[in-house]
Enzyme design. Structure first.
Site: not given
Ligand code: ADP
Length: 398
Positions: A9, A213, A380
């Site tokens: 990715n 996203g 994914e």
């Molecule tokens: P990406 O789109 O980059 O794959 P992710 O699916 O990893 O992103 O999601 C990232 C988001 O998830 C960030 O806003 C992060 O703060 C949030 N996040 C991850 N763990 C937690 C948590 N324990 N509580 C609240 N938000 C979280």
């Protein structure tokens, strides 16, 4: 020797990877995963095994080749030397845009690459990096089969009305329509649902992919019928740094009154808006939930409000709601966000089970709730590995 599928990715400055063991008759099994970050500067490499134990964590020396080419070469060398004896059978790539031509994963060839290049203007911030990774692997391992898996493909069969903008037909014919993204995530959830809940799988289900996203998708019997992202990955929900839906008149105003051009708007809408723009603090939901700053609270309020509004719209497209699924970083890990969305969705029949929500589900609606609610982890990478295996085991078209 174990047959393995490499999943890549590629982002603007990072190359994320996973390696799955591919044993006949079994679902591909994660062996290791990691990333090379900062590939345009001082690159950092990290890898962990399937249990999260660190296998490697170090900077790539200044002499290491840069860019996606350098990252892919380094990664393939590193994998070759692993004691697991991984024998790569194929590489599967996340490719953001398949346009109108690719409604399913495809084996990469010269003609496929040429067609994917044509789509760069539709996703200029993502597609070039995805294609650079494919070229880099082809240069380092010319014999390795490669498969492109598209974020748009799962939405390709949406009804024409769900895809249309009310623009002059010549623009629609030129490809200006809603494509939808995060398709590999939605497809994975669709793949999982039959083992979770028969009604959610067969019925009217809205999936909220809430990560950096963020988007939502309406599934009717497992098929995508509407989604909040459209022509680009900007539309719909506010995201970490992206604005989400915005009245087009705002853009005209910024051009006329502030002299902004396309690049300026791109910077504003993709990188300075969303949770970061509203809070002025962070794009990271964890930081916002932990903050007592009023602007952080406003950013979370707006995020939740827009999810609730879009849920109503998607439920209207489905003619009702049987199930609501939360997934991705925020969806899987932020009980306060889920709780607020579910409470606001009580008019659609969602009755939140507060304790189950705090525990993380998977079911977070009460027994007997007219519409059920769920927390399901997306994957994914596994979806790409499954597609890659399926494409390569299908009889060749020629
Ligand atoms: P990406 O789109 O980059 O794959 P992710 O699916 O990893 O992103 O999601 C990232 C988001 O998830 C960030 O806003 C992060 O703060 C949030 N996040 C991850 N763990 C937690 C948590 N324990 N509580 C609240 N938000 C979280």
């Amino acid at each position: 020797m174990a047959d393995a599928i490499l999943v890549l990715n590629a982002g603007s400055s990072s190359l994320k990877f996973s390696v799955f063991l591919d044993r006949r008759g079994e679902e591909p099994q994660l062996a290791l995963r990691g990333q090379i970050e900062g590939i345009l500067g001082t690159a950092m490499f990290s890898a962990r095994d399937a249990n999260g134990a660190v296998l490697a964590e170090h900077a790539l020396g200044a002499a290491a080749p840069r860019g996606h080419g350098g990252a892919a070469s380094f990664l393939l060398d590193w994998l070759e030397q692993r004691p697991e004896g991984l024998q790569l059978a194929a590489a599967g790539h996340r490719v953001v845009h398949g346009g109108r031509e690719f409604s399913a994963p495809v084996r990469v060839s010269a003609s496929v690459m040429a067609a994917l290049e044509q789509l760069v203007p539709l996703a200029p911030l993502h597609q070039p990096h995805n294609l650079a990774a494919i070229r880099a692997v082809a240069a380092r391992a010319p014999g390795l089969a490669q498969v492109a898996c598209f974020d748009t493909a799962f939405h390709a069969a949406q009804p024409p009305l769900a895809q249309a903008f009310a623009l002059p037909r010549r623009l629609t014919d030129a490809g200006l329509r809603r494509y939808g993204f995060h398709g590999l995530s939605y497809e994975f959830i669709e793949h999982l649902l039959p083992s979770v809940d028969a009604r959610a799988s067969a019925g009217r289900t809205v999936v909220a992919h809430l990560g950096n996203g963020a988007s939502m998708c309406a599934l009717a019997g497992g098929r995508s019928v509407a989604s909040t992202m459209g022509f680009t990955a900007l539309d719909g929900l506010p995201m970490g740094t992206r604005c989400g839906a915005i009245e087009p008149g705002v853009l005209l105003y910024l051009m006329d009154q502030e002299g902004m051009d396309a690049r300026g708007l791109e910077q504003l809408l993709y990188h300075e808006s969303g949770l970061l723009g509203v809070s002025g603090i962070s794009s990271d939901m964890r930081a916002l939930l932990a903050s007592d700053d009023a602007h952080a609270a406003e950013a979370v309020d707006l995020f939740v409000y827009r999810i609730v509004r879009e849920l109503g719209s998607l439920a209207a497209a489905l003619g009702g709601l049987d199930a609501l699924v939360f997934t991705a970083g925020i969806g899987e890990n932020a009980p306060p966000v889920r709780a607020r969305v579910c409470r606001a969705a009580s008019w659609l029949g969602v009755e939140l089970d507060e304790a189950a929500n705090v525990r993380g589900g998977p079911r977070i609606s009460r027994e007997g709730s007219r519409a059920s609610a769920w927390v399901l982890a997306t994957n994914e990478e596994l979806m790409i590995a499954l597609h890659t295996r399926a494409v390569l085991s299908a009889p060749a078209a020629e």
